[in-house]
Design an enzyme around this catalytic site. Structure first.
Site, short mmCIF file in Angstrom:
data_model
loop_
_atom_site.label_atom_id
_atom_site.label_comp_id
_atom_site.label_asym_id
_atom_site.label_seq_id
_atom_site.Cartn_x
_atom_site.Cartn_y
_atom_site.Cartn_z
N LYS A 187 2.33 10.77 3.54
CA LYS A 187 2.82 9.55 4.19
C LYS A 187 4.08 9.85 5.02
CE LYS A 187 0.66 6.62 0.70
NZ LYS A 187 0.77 5.75 -0.49
N GLN B 217 5.04 3.91 -4.79
CA GLN B 217 3.81 4.65 -5.08
C GLN B 217 3.34 4.38 -6.50
OE1 GLN B 217 2.11 6.36 -2.75
NE2 GLN B 217 0.50 6.93 -4.17
N ASP C 44 1.92 -2.12 1.90
CA ASP C 44 0.78 -1.76 1.06
C ASP C 44 -0.21 -2.91 0.94
OD1 ASP C 44 0.47 0.81 0.07
OD2 ASP C 44 1.97 0.54 -1.50
N1 GUN Z 1 -1.73 4.72 -5.46
C1 GUN Z 1 -3.01 4.91 -5.07
N2 GUN Z 1 -3.22 4.36 -3.86
C2 GUN Z 1 -2.05 3.80 -3.49
C3 GUN Z 1 -1.64 3.09 -2.33
O1 GUN Z 1 -2.41 2.81 -1.41
N3 GUN Z 1 -0.35 2.69 -2.31
C4 GUN Z 1 0.52 2.94 -3.32
N4 GUN Z 1 1.76 2.49 -3.22
N5 GUN Z 1 0.17 3.61 -4.41
C5 GUN Z 1 -1.11 4.04 -4.49
#
Ligand code: GUN
Length: 291
Positions: free
Chosen positions: A52, A96, A119
Site C-alpha cells: 500500500k 490494517q 477502507d
Molecule cells: N485485512 C485484509 N484485507 C484488508 C483490507 O482491505 N483493509 C484492511 N485495513 N485490513 C485488511
C-alpha cells in the site's frame, strides 16, 4: 480461456491516478495523503501494508505508516485514530486488520471517521453502498467490479455465486453485483450451505472468497464460467525468497481450461484491491463524497 491480468489493469489505473495528482499539485492543490496503522508483525499484514505504501508513491500520494507493537492498548489505538480524524493533512487512513484479540475490531472500525474511511468498513459507508449512494466502497469488492468492467464481462442477468459471507468481501461484493448497472442474480453460499457444488455448477460467475485453498474444483464449474479468485492463503514454500506462497480458493490448473475468464493468484484480485484503495484515497483528497 482468458486470464484476467489484475496487475496490468492496476498499473494502468495507478498511472491515470498519478497523472491526475500531478495536475492537482501543479494547479496548487493538495497532494492526497494516506495514513496506515499497522499493529504487530503479522507477515501477511506487513506485506499488504508495504504494498500500500509503495502504491502511494506510484500514485504521487503522500503516505504515513504508524506502527504499534501487538501489546498496544485499545485506548492508545483509539486515541491515535481520533488524532488522525482531526488531522487535516491526512485525507484518509486505514487500520490494517486483523488486530490482536484484546482489541475490539468493530470498535476500531467505527472510531474511524466515515469521511476518512478509505477502507469503506464503517457502517455508514457500508450502508450507503448497499443502497447505492456515493461513498467509499471497500477495496476488494470494488477491485473485483472494476476488473469485470475493464474486461467488459457481461453481468446483466447472469447467475453469480459468491462463496463466503465475510464483511470485507462476501457481503459487499454480493451487494455490488446485484446493484443496477451490474444486474446479476446473486446467490451467497457459506459454510452452512447445502448443495453448494450444484449451486456452483449453475453459476455463470463464481466469486470465491472463502479463504480455503483450492476449494473450487473443476467438477463445480460449468463450461464457460467466469471465475474470480479472492483467496490469498499464505502457505510455506521453498520456491520463493520469502519462504511463502499465496494460494487461491480455486484449483487453478484444473479449473482454468473450463473457464471463459479466470483471475490468477497472485496477480488477479490482489493488485486491484490496492488499486481501489488508491482510487478511494484520491476521492478522499478531492472530497468527492464528503466535505
Ligand atoms: N485485512 C485484509 N484485507 C484488508 C483490507 O482491505 N483493509 C484492511 N485495513 N485490513 C485488511
Amino acid at each position: 480461456m482468458q486470464i484476467i491480468d489484475g496487475k496490468a489493469v492496476a498499473a494502468e489505473i495507478k498511472k491515470q491516478i498519478a497523472a491526475e495528482v500531478a495536475e492537482i499539485v501543479n494547479a496548487g492543490g493538495k497532494r492526497p495523503h494516506l495514513a496506515a496503522i499497522l499493529v504487530g508483525h503479522d507477515g501477511g499484514s506487513e506485506t499488504y501494508v508495504a504494498h500500500k505504501v509503495k502504491a502511494c508513491a506510484e500514485c504521487g500520494f503522500e503516505s504515513t505508516l504508524i506502527r504499534y507493537e501487538s501489546d498496544v492498548t485499545e485506548a492508545e489505538l483509539l486515541a491515535k485514530i481520533e488524532e488522525l480524524n482531526q488531522n487535516d493533512s491526512i485525507d484518509g487512513f486505514i487500520v490494517q486488520l486483523p488486530l490482536p484479540k484484546h482489541i475490539n475490531e468493530q470498535k476500531v472500525i467505527e472510531a474511524v471517521s466515515y469521511k476518512k474511511d478509505v477502507d469503506g468498513f464503517h457502517p455508514i459507508n457500508v450502508g450507503r453502498m448497499s443502497i447505492g449512494l456515493p461513498c467509499f466502497v471497500s477495496a476488494t469488492p470494488k477491485g473485483i467490479v472494476e476488473l469485470l468492467k475493464f474486461y467488459k464481462i457481461e453481468t446483466l442477468g447472469k447467475s453469480c455465486v459468491v462463496l463466503g459471507r465475510s464483511n470485507i468481501v462476501g457481503k459487499p461484493v454480493a451487494s455490488l453485483m446485484m446493484q443496477k448497472g451490474m444486474d446479476a442474480t446473486v446467490t451467497v453460499c457459506h459454510s452452512r450451505t447445502k448443495n453448494l457444488k450444484e449451486i456452483c455448477r449453475n453459476a455463470d460467475i463464481i466469486i470465491a472468497a472463502l479463504g480455503s485453498p483450492e476449494f473450487v474444483t473443476a467438477d463445480m464449474v460449468k463450461d464457460g464460467a467466469v471465475i474470480v479468485d479472492v483467496g490469498t492463503t499464505r502457505v510455506p514454500s521453498t520456491e520463493t525468497k520469502s519462504g511463502f506462497k499465496l494460494k487461491g480458493d480455486v484449483k487453478f490448473d484444473e479449473v482454468a481450461p473450463k473457464c471463459s475468464y479466470i483471475t490468477p493468484v497472485p496477480g488477479g484480485v490482489g493488485p486491484m484491491t490496492i488499486c481501489s484503495l488508491m482510487i478511494n484515497t484520491l476521492a478522499a483528497g478531492k472530497k468527492l463524497y464528503y466535505k
